[in-house]
Write a protein that holds these residues in place. Sequence first.
Motif, PDB file in Angstrom:
ATOM      1  N   VAL A 170       0.925  -1.498   0.458  1.00 11.21           N
ATOM      2  CA  VAL A 170      -0.072   0.159  -0.283  1.00 11.21           C
ATOM      3  C   VAL A 170       0.633   1.503   0.007  1.00 11.21           C
ATOM      4  N   HIS A 171       2.080   1.109   0.892  1.00 12.22           N
ATOM      5  CA  HIS A 171       2.925   2.165   0.350  1.00 12.22           C
ATOM      6  C   HIS A 171       3.626   2.629  -0.435  1.00 12.22           C
ATOM      7  N   PHE A 269     -10.154  -1.956   3.926  1.00 13.84           N
ATOM      8  CA  PHE A 269      -9.263  -1.769   2.365  1.00 13.84           C
ATOM      9  C   PHE A 269     -10.219  -1.314   0.783  1.00 13.84           C
ATOM     10  N   ASN A 274      -5.895   2.742  -3.839  1.00 14.80           N
ATOM     11  CA  ASN A 274      -4.298   2.842  -4.004  1.00 14.80           C
ATOM     12  C   ASN A 274      -3.534   2.674  -5.401  1.00 14.80           C
ATOM     13  N   TRP A 277      -2.449  -1.786  -5.917  1.00 19.86           N
ATOM     14  CA  TRP A 277      -3.733  -2.186  -5.626  1.00 19.86           C
ATOM     15  C   TRP A 277      -4.547  -2.097  -7.499  1.00 19.86           C
TER      16      TRP A 277
END
Length: 384
Positions: A170-171, A269, A274, A277
């Motif tokens: 995610v980061h 989520f 994002n 993803w």
Amino acid sequence: MNTASLPLSEAAAAAPAARPAAPSWAQRLPLSLAVLALFGWLLWSISARQALLLLVGVGLGATLAGARFGFTTGWRTLVEQRDPAGVHGQLLLLALLSAVSMPMLAHFPETTAALGPPSVSLLIGAFVFGLCMQIADGCGSGTLYKAGLGVPLNMAILPLFALGSFIGSVHLNDWLALGATAPVGLVQRFGAGGALAATLVGLALLAWAIGRWSGRPLSRASIPARWIWGAVALAVLAALNLLIAGQPWGVVYGFGLWGAKAGTALGLFDPAGNAFWSDPGHAQRLSQTLLLDVTSITNIGILAGALWIAAKRPGASKPLTGQQWLVGAVAGFLLGYSSRLAFGCNVGAMLSGISTGSLHGWIWVPLAFAGTLVGLRVRRHFKF
């Protein structure tokens, strides 16, 4: 063999048994039937590729557990005991797999290398991973096969590893924004022959330097049989993974996908928001069953293969204090997070990266080794 120098789970396996322990076919039969049933179902309902990759994963798990082929342990014994046997076994594995993988990449355009961009995230991720794998006593593959052997710490770490890998994904784009260059593939630049020659020279120089420092030069006698047959078997199986899947053996992506699926299913989520993803390839895998994912199916196979070995020789571990459990849990989460930043672990970055000619694999190794030097101090401090 000096079993006092081995981790407890390995020392227990290496020590002579009080009485002969015959293979427990009664214990292995249910697992064998379950694997065969899953193989048949995959072959019938999913694809022959996924069915074959399941068997490759089972072979990887059985080899890792049966040979006790630990990347983490090999590095630790080199530093603490100046015993290079494990690292020599890893260098043999790298040489064998490179000799097969690089020509395969050159002749089969449908196969891909394990390329990762040189970046700030790679430098930090590799260092942190090398540190944490010594505390957790396992890298990505080590965590899988030791969990399959029933080692409590690694069983507890596995879901935390998956969570960390998911959060790292995610980061990841934020980390890449700090600085990154395009991936460098040696096979693409120099051809299979040039890339293989450069890789073998690099591995030979490493072997020479390690032998010089340890006082035990590389030779047939310097590598125990289990490291040799383990390296040969893993090289064959990893090459089959590349041939069947079209991509090198990896571990970390499957963990992150498991975490992403869990977060999405729980409504925690939104992948559309994002960058990682929402990428079409990742989004497609997230929408499909895990059994269609190459890395997930081999990870499942590794667990099954190690569990099959455990029916004969269960893993052992010493009781841990509350503080050790807490430190181990944090290390497990950071293993997942840092491996995503570093584009792989000892398998995905080092083994698959170097053997398929990715420059990032060669950058990963010294950073992870520097982290290991710190991690060993932390490990001794908390008396793991």
